[in-house]
Design a protein around this motif. Structure first.
Motif, PDB file in Angstrom:
ATOM      1  N   VAL A   5      43.953  39.045  41.573  1.00  0.00           N
ATOM      2  CA  VAL A   5      43.047  38.468  40.587  1.00  0.00           C
ATOM      3  C   VAL A   5      42.329  37.282  41.199  1.00  0.00           C
ATOM      4  CG1 VAL A   5      42.837  37.385  38.328  1.00  0.00           C
ATOM      5  CG2 VAL A   5      44.526  39.200  38.687  1.00  0.00           C
ATOM      6  N   GLU A   6      40.984  37.352  41.154  1.00  0.00           N
ATOM      7  CA  GLU A   6      40.172  36.268  41.691  1.00  0.00           C
ATOM      8  C   GLU A   6      39.895  35.207  40.632  1.00  0.00           C
ATOM      9  OE1 GLU A   6      38.275  40.168  43.377  1.00  0.00           O
ATOM     10  OE2 GLU A   6      38.974  39.418  41.438  1.00  0.00           O
ATOM     11  N   SER A   7      39.593  34.012  41.103  1.00  0.00           N
ATOM     12  CA  SER A   7      39.155  32.928  40.235  1.00  0.00           C
ATOM     13  C   SER A   7      38.319  31.953  41.047  1.00  0.00           C
ATOM     14  CB  SER A   7      40.352  32.204  39.606  1.00  0.00           C
ATOM     15  OG  SER A   7      41.169  31.638  40.608  1.00  0.00           O
ATOM     16  N   GLY A   8      37.549  31.114  40.350  1.00  0.00           N
ATOM     17  CA  GLY A   8      36.838  30.042  41.025  1.00  0.00           C
ATOM     18  C   GLY A   8      35.345  30.224  41.148  1.00  0.00           C
ATOM     19  N   GLY A   9      34.811  31.349  40.705  1.00  0.00           N
ATOM     20  CA  GLY A   9      33.370  31.537  40.778  1.00  0.00           C
ATOM     21  C   GLY A   9      32.650  30.636  39.792  1.00  0.00           C
ATOM     22  N   TYR A  94      34.575  39.838  45.760  1.00  0.00           N
ATOM     23  CA  TYR A  94      35.783  40.617  45.539  1.00  0.00           C
ATOM     24  C   TYR A  94      36.828  40.284  46.594  1.00  0.00           C
ATOM     25  CZ  TYR A  94      32.768  43.578  42.648  1.00  0.00           C
ATOM     26  OH  TYR A  94      31.892  44.048  41.700  1.00  0.00           O
ATOM     27  N   CYS A  95      38.039  40.176  46.132  1.00  0.00           N
ATOM     28  CA  CYS A  95      39.176  39.987  47.022  1.00  0.00           C
ATOM     29  C   CYS A  95      39.841  41.346  47.263  1.00  0.00           C
ATOM     30  CB  CYS A  95      40.159  39.033  46.359  1.00  0.00           C
ATOM     31  SG  CYS A  95      41.792  38.972  47.082  1.00  0.00           S
ATOM     32  N   SER A 109      52.315  51.514  50.421  1.00  0.00           N
ATOM     33  CA  SER A 109      51.243  50.581  50.792  1.00  0.00           C
ATOM     34  C   SER A 109      49.984  50.916  50.007  1.00  0.00           C
ATOM     35  CB  SER A 109      50.956  50.672  52.291  1.00  0.00           C
ATOM     36  OG  SER A 109      52.048  50.212  53.045  1.00  0.00           O
ATOM     37  N   VAL A 110      49.239  49.892  49.663  1.00  0.00           N
ATOM     38  CA  VAL A 110      48.007  50.088  48.896  1.00  0.00           C
ATOM     39  C   VAL A 110      47.001  49.012  49.274  1.00  0.00           C
ATOM     40  CG1 VAL A 110      48.791  48.664  46.953  1.00  0.00           C
ATOM     41  CG2 VAL A 110      47.076  50.452  46.577  1.00  0.00           C
ATOM     42  N   GLY A 111      45.741  49.397  49.279  1.00  0.00           N
ATOM     43  CA  GLY A 111      44.665  48.415  49.408  1.00  0.00           C
ATOM     44  C   GLY A 111      44.229  48.044  48.008  1.00  0.00           C
ATOM     45  N   SER A 112      44.537  46.847  47.602  1.00  0.00           N
ATOM     46  CA  SER A 112      44.298  46.444  46.227  1.00  0.00           C
ATOM     47  C   SER A 112      43.054  45.567  46.124  1.00  0.00           C
ATOM     48  CB  SER A 112      45.513  45.672  45.707  1.00  0.00           C
ATOM     49  OG  SER A 112      45.395  45.400  44.331  1.00  0.00           O
ATOM     50  N   TRP A 113      42.215  45.848  45.145  1.00  0.00           N
ATOM     51  CA  TRP A 113      40.971  45.098  44.916  1.00  0.00           C
ATOM     52  C   TRP A 113      41.035  44.353  43.597  1.00  0.00           C
ATOM     53  CZ3 TRP A 113      36.697  44.844  48.175  1.00  0.00           C
ATOM     54  CH2 TRP A 113      36.720  45.696  49.281  1.00  0.00           C
ATOM     55  N   GLY A 114      40.442  43.184  43.573  1.00  0.00           N
ATOM     56  CA  GLY A 114      40.315  42.444  42.341  1.00  0.00           C
ATOM     57  C   GLY A 114      39.110  42.904  41.552  1.00  0.00           C
ATOM     58  N   GLN A 115      38.943  42.296  40.387  1.00  0.00           N
ATOM     59  CA  GLN A 115      37.852  42.702  39.500  1.00  0.00           C
ATOM     60  C   GLN A 115      36.542  41.999  39.844  1.00  0.00           C
ATOM     61  OE1 GLN A 115      40.024  40.385  38.822  1.00  0.00           O
ATOM     62  NE2 GLN A 115      38.771  38.689  38.081  1.00  0.00           N
ATOM     63  N   GLY A 116      36.622  40.988  40.696  1.00  0.00           N
ATOM     64  CA  GLY A 116      35.415  40.287  41.128  1.00  0.00           C
ATOM     65  C   GLY A 116      35.166  39.017  40.348  1.00  0.00           C
ATOM     66  N   THR A 117      34.537  38.064  41.014  1.00  0.00           N
ATOM     67  CA  THR A 117      34.143  36.820  40.360  1.00  0.00           C
ATOM     68  C   THR A 117      32.705  36.497  40.767  1.00  0.00           C
ATOM     69  OG1 THR A 117      34.772  34.499  39.971  1.00  0.00           O
ATOM     70  CG2 THR A 117      35.079  35.331  42.213  1.00  0.00           C
ATOM     71  N   GLN A 118      31.902  36.113  39.785  1.00  0.00           N
ATOM     72  CA  GLN A 118      30.480  35.895  40.029  1.00  0.00           C
ATOM     73  C   GLN A 118      30.235  34.531  40.646  1.00  0.00           C
ATOM     74  OE1 GLN A 118      27.656  37.981  39.282  1.00  0.00           O
ATOM     75  NE2 GLN A 118      26.600  36.408  40.517  1.00  0.00           N
ATOM     76  N   VAL A 119      29.452  34.522  41.712  1.00  0.00           N
ATOM     77  CA  VAL A 119      28.983  33.281  42.323  1.00  0.00           C
ATOM     78  C   VAL A 119      27.458  33.289  42.262  1.00  0.00           C
ATOM     79  CG1 VAL A 119      28.767  31.965  44.471  1.00  0.00           C
ATOM     80  CG2 VAL A 119      30.956  33.015  43.851  1.00  0.00           C
ATOM     81  N   THR A 120      26.894  32.284  41.647  1.00  0.00           N
ATOM     82  CA  THR A 120      25.450  32.177  41.521  1.00  0.00           C
ATOM     83  C   THR A 120      25.000  30.858  42.110  1.00  0.00           C
ATOM     84  OG1 THR A 120      25.483  33.497  39.486  1.00  0.00           O
ATOM     85  CG2 THR A 120      23.484  32.214  39.950  1.00  0.00           C
TER      86      THR A 120
END
Length: 123
Positions: A5-9, A94-95, A109-120
């Protein structure tokens, strides 16, 4: 099983800074490579930076000397420090993480992706 889970955008003016975080959770045994990608409107997703478990890093040419990727293995977290931001850095970030986890009695094993965080970045 596992997730990141990403954060900080957010919204920042050109020349400003932001720090993104991405935390992994679940029944994690080990996290190998971690990285950040981004996707701008109408463009393909592109690699921004990667970091190995041991701390070796790679960067896209467009962000070298401005962005810094780091990780805290104990916290299962990867960071992206972004400085001297430009309007062309505007994207969803995306992380992803290569995670080895325990599923029952098996390791998977898995390559896991986050949902994304918007940077403007405004000009």
């Amino acid at each position: 099983q596992v997730q990141v889970v990403e954060s900080g955008g957010g919204l920042v003016q050109a020349g400003g800074s932001l720090r993104l975080s991405c935390a992994a959770s679940g029944n994690i045994f080990q996290i190998n490579n971690m990285g950040w990608h981004r996707q701008a409107p109408g463009k393909q997703r592109e690699l921004v930076a990667t970091i190995t478990r041991g701390g070796s890093t790679t960067y896209a040419d467009s962000v070298k000397d401005r962005f810094t990727i780091s990780r805290d293995n104990a916290k299962k977290t990867v960071y992206l420090e972004m400085n001297s931001l430009k309007p062309e850095d505007t994207a969803v970030y995306y992380c992803n993480a290569d995670i080895k986890y325990l599923s029952g009695v098996l390791f998977k094993s898995v390559g896991s992706w986050g949902q994304g965080t918007q940077v403007t970045v405004s000009s």
